[in-house]
Design an enzyme around this catalytic site. Structure first.
Site, short mmCIF file in Angstrom:
data_model
loop_
_atom_site.label_atom_id
_atom_site.label_comp_id
_atom_site.label_asym_id
_atom_site.label_seq_id
_atom_site.Cartn_x
_atom_site.Cartn_y
_atom_site.Cartn_z
N ASP A 37 1.02 -1.25 -0.18
CA ASP A 37 0.01 -0.03 0.08
C ASP A 37 0.96 1.32 -0.01
OD1 ASP A 37 -2.90 1.00 0.71
OD2 ASP A 37 -1.56 2.29 1.78
N GLU A 39 0.91 5.71 0.26
CA GLU A 39 0.35 6.95 0.47
C GLU A 39 1.32 8.07 -0.49
OE1 GLU A 39 -2.45 7.26 2.12
OE2 GLU A 39 -2.14 5.27 2.88
N HIS A 179 -5.42 5.19 6.43
CA HIS A 179 -4.57 6.10 5.27
C HIS A 179 -3.08 5.92 5.76
CE1 HIS A 179 -8.32 7.03 2.95
NE2 HIS A 179 -8.87 7.47 4.01
N ASP A 184 -2.85 0.26 6.34
CA ASP A 184 -3.57 -0.23 5.13
C ASP A 184 -3.37 -1.60 4.65
OD1 ASP A 184 -4.93 1.88 5.74
OD2 ASP A 184 -4.83 2.89 3.83
#
Length: 584
Positions: A37, A39, A179, A184
């Site tokens: 994952d 960001e 987030h 996540d």
């Protein structure tokens, strides 16, 4: 940069039920998955967005083998709304390694694994982009997208949607998505395990079976394949009807017959469609000249019949607008209809909630009155609480003269119709201040308000530019070499056709215009009403803006403000809540 090995606490032993399955292909229990994952600072690496954090979990047979986590220095400021969303600030990434150091370390961690991500095109797309930018060969990873898999397994009875947060609740993940990349990724591991358990019960035990998995087709569904007989191999709209002739579902395709046939095969993955097919007794079709005509007719038929198994576009009449009134002391209000009253309108909004957020953003920027009272040019009343808080110019008690108030209203009208910078700058500054104080929840409220306003302003400006044109005639060469022609009047598709080979182009276009639907001029107010729904006009706009489209004739001016809200959407892609962010 942190890499750990071993399981993170007690882990369920999963997929054991698959040990008795036929050992065909590569068994899922023997494969190592790397769940990743990211960001980022925005929704598109190609548009310049950067990675701010990478998190990954390596699992095999239901056991965690290791974890990878690091912040990434994006070498650019993190937008305030992203800081609100993720909790990652500029100071947190100041000393973090750059992507040039992080990417090789991640690729080493993930070597030999099957990559897993929720909405994989977003995460894998970012990683591949930076690998290409660094001229680093991208390994031949196989990829599993848990969002795609969930849409084939999860029903609306399980969850309202297939967002990671919703699926984490369905499968009772031990980690709540927040987030942040590692959290996540951990939640995605639990979602992956839950999905594997479900499809394992349906006989899926290998990666090859997983990659081709879809909802099973019952014998009763297969027996209905004859319903596609006689349908055209052409663009059009198809309607599934039950034995009482009620419309169950409306769809569209470039090849109606081929598409309807797919509902009776394993290529149809939506479980609700299986239920719909079981109820269907007949399929009828409306053949269309072009795919655009088919898309528009689909919208109109869905609005007309409101079929049970269509989820979208059923209630175009349920819209809300923000209205700037025309009266001695104008104000903003929420309305459900556009009237020919010389007022200015912003919208339409698909929900009253999003309209209220937009209204709040405007009131945060412009101190016009918020009361619904009607009073003349020289009111003499008592000021309200908003006036005492400095959020209203308070014309009710004579605190502001008519000319000063009118100047603020002119600035507000300019923001609504042409240049949204005042609202964007004001709300961004407020979000940045709140984020700096780590008041992320309050900043998030302003982020949502800004998103609602920017989307609505961009939509209004784009639609208005077309809906005020009495007629636009355009053409494009299709894949088969023929020319598709469309006549658009006040944003409504009035005629569609394809020129036969050898025909005189001028004569054909003239005949098409002569037989096109007569569309009455709309009111002078902005927006797509009343000639067409906003969704129809947006589909027409997308076709007109597509490559290789040629304008044959235009009556009116088709323009959009250079400094308009569309520019803000491009600059702040994440404000518009693209699918990539929604899936996270």
């Amino acid at each position: 940069m942190t890499t750990t090995a071993g399981a993170r606490g007690p882990e369920r032993t999963l997929w054991e039920s698959q040990r008795s399955f036929d050992e065909l292909g590569r068994p899922l229990r023997d494969l190592t998955f790397c769940v990743v994952d990211l960001e980022t600072t925005g929704g598109s690496a190609q548009a310049g967005s950067m990675i701010t954090e990478v998190g990954a979990v390596k699992v095999r047979g239901g056991e965690v083998l290791g974890e990878f986590q690091t912040l990434v220095n994006p070498r650019t400021d993190i937008p305030a709304f992203i800081a609100v969303l993720t909790g990652i600030s500029n100071s947190m990434v100041a000393d973090a390694p750059p992507i040039e150091s992080v990417l090789p370390a991640f690729l080493e961690f993930a070597a030999g694994c099957v990559l897993v991500a929720h909405n994989a095109p977003f995460d894998i797309g970012f990683l591949r982009h930076f690998a290409e930018q660094q001229q680093r060969p991208w390994p031949a990873f196989e990829v599993v997208d848990t969002a795609v898999l969930a849409r084939r397994v999860i029903t609306r009875d399980d969850a309202p949607n297939c967002k990671l947060s919703s699926l984490a609740r369905v499968f009772r993940s031990s980690t709540t998505p927040n987030h942040r990349a590692l959290s996540d990724a951990r939640a995605t591991v639990d979602v992956l395990h839950g999905l594997m358990e479900r499809i394992g019960a349906q006989g899926v035990s290998t990666l090859e079976e997983l990659q081709t998995f879809s909802s099973r087709v019952t014998p009763a569904q297969r027996k209905k394949r004859h319903l596609a007989d006689g349908l055209p191999h052409a663009p059009g709209v198809y309607l599934f009807r039950d034995d009482a002739q009620r419309v169950l579902y409306v769809g569209t395709s470039r090849d109606v017959r081929k598409r309807v046939q797919s509902y009776f095969t394993a290529s149809e993955t939506r479980s609700r469609m299986g239920e719909m097919v079981r109820l269907a007794a007949e399929v009828t079709a409306v053949e269309c000249a072009t795919p655009l005509e088919a898309e528009v007719r689909e919208l109109r038929l869905i609005a007309q019949h409101k079929p049970t198994y269509n989820r979208r576009s059923k209630f175009p009449e349920k819209t809300t607008f923000v209205k700037l009134t025309r009266e001695p002391w104008p104000r903003l209000s929420l309305v459900t209809k556009v009237l020919d009253d010389e007022a200015d309108y912003l919208g339409p909004f698909s929900s009253r909630g999003s309209a209220e957020k937009c209204l709040a953003a405007l009131h945060d920027t412009f101190p016009v009155r918020q009361c619904a009272d009607r009073f003349g040019r020289r009111p003499s009343r008592t000021a309200c609480v908003l006036a005492e808080l400095g959020r209203c110019l308070s014309p009710c008690d004579g605190s502001v003269d008519e000319h000063t108030y009118a100047a603020v209203v002119r600035q507000l009208r300019e923001t609504l119709l042409h240049r949204p910078d005042d609202v964007v700058d004001t709300v961004n500054a407020r979000m940045a201040a709140l984020a700096a104080e780590e008041r992320f929840e309050e900043a998030g409220v302003h982020r949502d308000r800004l998103a609602s306003f920017v989307r609505a302003a961009a939509r209004t400006q784009r639609l208005t530019s077309l809906t005020h044109c009495p007629e636009v005639v355009a053409t494009r060469r299709e894949d088969d070499g023929r020319w598709a022609v469309h006549v658009v009047r006040y944003g409504r598709l009035a005629a569609a056709g394809v020129m036969p080979p050898g025909v005189d182009a001028h004569s054909y276009v003239a005949a098409l215009r002569a037989t096109a639907e007569t569309v009455a001029p709309p009111s002078r107010t902005p927006g797509p009403t009343p000639a067409a729904t906003a969704e129809e006009t947006e589909k027409v706009l997308r076709w007109l803006e597509a490559p290789a489209v040629r304008l044959v004739d235009i009556d009116g001016e088709w323009t959009c403000p250079v400094a308009g809200a569309t520019r803000q959407l491009a600059r702040h892609a994440a404000v518009a809540e693209p699918a990539a962010f929604a899936a996270h």
